[in-house]
Design a protein around this motif. Structure first.
Motif, short mmCIF file in Angstrom:
data_model
loop_
_atom_site.label_atom_id
_atom_site.label_comp_id
_atom_site.label_asym_id
_atom_site.label_seq_id
_atom_site.Cartn_x
_atom_site.Cartn_y
_atom_site.Cartn_z
N CYS A 40 1.05 -1.07 0.08
CA CYS A 40 -0.03 -0.01 -0.06
C CYS A 40 0.96 1.25 -0.03
CB CYS A 40 -0.91 0.21 1.36
SG CYS A 40 -1.88 1.60 1.39
N MET A 56 -6.45 -4.48 -3.01
CA MET A 56 -6.10 -3.23 -3.71
C MET A 56 -7.15 -2.29 -4.26
SD MET A 56 -3.32 -5.14 -6.19
CE MET A 56 -2.01 -6.35 -5.66
N ARG A 57 -6.83 -1.13 -4.16
CA ARG A 57 -7.81 0.16 -4.76
C ARG A 57 -6.92 0.85 -5.48
NH1 ARG A 57 -10.36 -3.59 -3.26
NH2 ARG A 57 -12.33 -3.46 -1.84
N ASP A 58 -7.08 1.09 -6.69
CA ASP A 58 -6.39 2.08 -7.45
C ASP A 58 -6.33 3.39 -6.83
OD1 ASP A 58 -5.80 0.24 -9.32
OD2 ASP A 58 -7.66 0.89 -10.75
N HIS A 82 -1.10 1.62 -5.40
CA HIS A 82 -2.40 1.08 -4.93
C HIS A 82 -2.53 1.48 -3.54
CE1 HIS A 82 -3.11 -1.33 -8.82
NE2 HIS A 82 -1.74 -1.45 -8.72
#
Length: 298
Positions: A28, A40-42, A47
């Motif tokens: 992260c 994961m988040r863009d 990320h």
């Protein structure tokens, strides 16, 4: 030389901090913990994990919903100001029916001798009459109850739409200043002893505002033009109607609506506050000038 037959050192494989059984080499970008594809988040760069995204959303400033003219969108569809104004007019009408004294004490009047022999009017320091008259209506005579019925119907018909697009305080300010504009024009050009009652000045201000704002947002304006023309014909053809109140309200309402509708977005807040203040200041100066003319000793 002897060969080293000892075992190689063990190396640990990184795993997701939320799913320890899943191998991953992605960190992260905010907290530097390892995260698997599910977590994961863009982000703008790399990320982020779901917890960091949630924390960022909590700290972000939430935008305030606005109408097309920049007013704060109401959380309720109920036109609170419109209904309050109707309620105030109806309450005052009931008070009039109970006592004619209410009309004599609160109607628009420049300067005249009252039935009890006292000199009264705006020129005598009773400036509140400029405002209170817009909540009164003729209780008998040639119009009778139709006076308040038409004005309240017009307020009920177009008030909610204007209140929604303008926001509550802009709508209220427009209504009150339009009514004041009608009173001031009557005070300036009418005979000192000419009296008037009614919300018609404020209603004509709403007519003018509805037309201006309708043109600005591309809404149909044909019906309001028809209604306005009919009322102007009645205004100038029927005796006993204060044309000054109607025209004064129409002009003030249209001017304020133009300021609301066409203010540049970068200076919208300044103009939306400044235009009513300038209008109020100008009307106040006109009242003071007329008062000095009618009663220099005041």
């Amino acid at each position: 030389m002897t060969a080293d037959h000892s075992s190689p050192p063990e190396t640990s494989v990184p795993t997701c901090y939320r799913h320890p059984g899943r191998e991953t080499y992605v960190r992260c970008t905010r907290c530097d913990r390892y995260i698997c594809p599910e977590c994961m988040r863009d982000a703008a760069v790399g990320h982020q994990c779901v917890e960091c995204v949630a924390e960022g959303n909590r700290g972000a400033r939430r935008g305030v919903p606005r109408t097309v003219l920049g007013a704060r969108a109401a959380t309720s569809t109920t036109p609170v100001v419109t209904y309050t104004l109707i309620g105030a007019c109806v309450a005052m009408y009931l008070a009039e029916l109970a006592s004619a004294r209410v009309v004599w004490d609160l109607m628009m009047l420049g300067r005249a001798v009252m039935p009890d022999g006292q000199v009264a009017g705006v020129a005598e320091g009773e400036w509140y009459r400029l405002f209170t008259t817009m909540f009164l209506h003729q209780r008998d005579g040639s119009f009778g109850i139709t006076h308040i019925l038409f004005n309240m119907w017009a307020l009920w018909a177009i008030g909610p739409a204007l209140e929604q697009v303008l926001g509550r305080w802009r709508f209220l300010v427009l209504y009150v200043l339009s009514g004041l504009g009608g009173s001031v024009l009557l005070y300036l050009v009418g005979a000192p002893n000419e009296s008037a009652v009614g919300a018609s000045g404020a209603i004509f201000g709403l007519f003018g505002a509805f037309f201006v704002i309708g043109r600005r947002i591309g809404a149909p304006v044909g019906p309001i033009v028809f209604l306005l023309v009919i009322n102007l014909v009645i205004t100038f053809s029927v005796k006993g109607i204060s044309w000054e109140g109607h025209i004064g309200g129409l002009v003030v309402g249209a001017i304020l609506a133009a300021a609301y509708a066409y203010a540049p977005e970068a200076r919208r807040r300044l103009i939306h506050i400044g235009a009513p203040l300038v209008t109020l200041a100008l009307l106040t100066v006109l009242v003071v000038v007329r008062t000095i003319d009618l009663n220099p000793s005041l």
